[in-house]
Design a protein around this motif. Structure first.
Motif: not given
Length: 284
Positions: A48-49, A102-110, A112-114, A149-151
């Motif tokens: 989704a991100a 929103v969706l990116s940061l929901a995967t985790g801070l680091v 999501g920022l990547v 990002f995926v890893v």
């Protein structure tokens, strides 16, 4: 009447999203997440991100390029064809970008920022870098960061293998060069002078398959141990597709087939990355 207008707008937004690359990158990110061991929830969130980010990039491209597209009468563009307005693609791009945050940061801070850096890099191409000699850089950065990002979003303390990031970066650059080939003259007429435009048609037609072949080499030879039979076969198919893209680009200057072939190369290479599984992720 309203239903017909809404249908037309939705069709215009779908076309303006650059649906082919958007769907391909999104699907590949999802499969890649599965390949590195993400569960269903994380895979859905990563997918989704990536989808929201790709939509924001596609819509921002047609929003920011509307003036240029009208100047050269690009009837294949939804804004020029009257299917959707500039304001609508502008609003859609911003909404998709907000969802991406929103969706990116929901995967985790680091993680999501990547991903947000990758999306911001793609926006920088649309906003400015496409007209400079550095037009290739956003593609290298954005595609190169996708495996990371995926890893990072997957369970465990791991990072993407450098060879995997190098391969996707090269695939991105190759796709960029191939994608510009049909529009070189139109782009020059509106002041776009990216790297492919500066190299000229012949130089760009050689560079695109060369970079794609380099990417294939990294995908096949990058994982530890000898390449598998599947890797050799996939690599051979990818090289054939890349060379075909170069040949078509020289012989059919307005054809979009070279970009389609480069996307096929990316799809095969991505499948090999998924099959590489654990080799793509290294302990952090």
């Amino acid at each position: 009447m309203r239903t017909r207008a809404a249908t037309t707008t939705l069709r215009g937004l779908a076309l303006a999203s650059h649906a082919g690359p958007t769907v391909l990158v999104t699907v590949l990110a999802g499969f890649f997440a599965v390949g590195v061991g993400s569960g269903a929830g994380t895979t859905a969130l990563v997918t989704a991100a990536v989808l929201s980010g790709q939509l924001s990039v596609g819509w921002s491209n047609d929003w920011l390029d509307a003036r240029r597209d009208r100047a050269v009468e690009r009837a294949d563009k939804p804004v020029v064809a009257g299917l959707v307005s500039v304001r609508q693609v502008h609003a859609a791009a911003l909404l998709a970008a907000a969802a991406c945050v929103v969706l990116s940061l929901a995967t985790g801070l680091v993680a999501g920022l990547v991903h947000l850096v990758a999306v911001a890099s793609a926006w920088s191409y649309n906003a400015w870098l496409k007209s400079t000699v550095w037009s290739w850089a956003p593609y290298a950065v954005s595609f190169g960061l996708l495996p990371l990002f995926v890893v990072l979003a997957a369970p465990g303390d791991r990072v993407a293998a450098p060879w995997a990031m190098a391969a996707t970066a090269l695939l991105g650059v190759g796709a960029h060069v191939a994608n510009t080939l049909p529009d070189l003259e139109d782009d020059r007429a509106t002041g776009v002078r990216g790297l492919p435009h500066r190299l000229g048609r012949t130089g760009a037609s050689v560079l695109a398959p060369a970079v794609l072949v380099a990417a294939v080499g990294v995908v096949v030879l990058g994982p530890p141990g000898p390449p598998t039979t599947v890797a050799w076969v996939g690599g051979a198919v990818s090289v054939a597709l890349a060379v075909s893209a170069g040949v078509v680009a020289v012989r059919r200057t307005t054809s979009r087939l070279p970009f389609a072939l480069s996307m096929a190369v990316a799809a095969v290479c991505a499948a090999l990355l998924v099959l590489a599984g654990p080799d793509v992720a290294l302990a952090g």
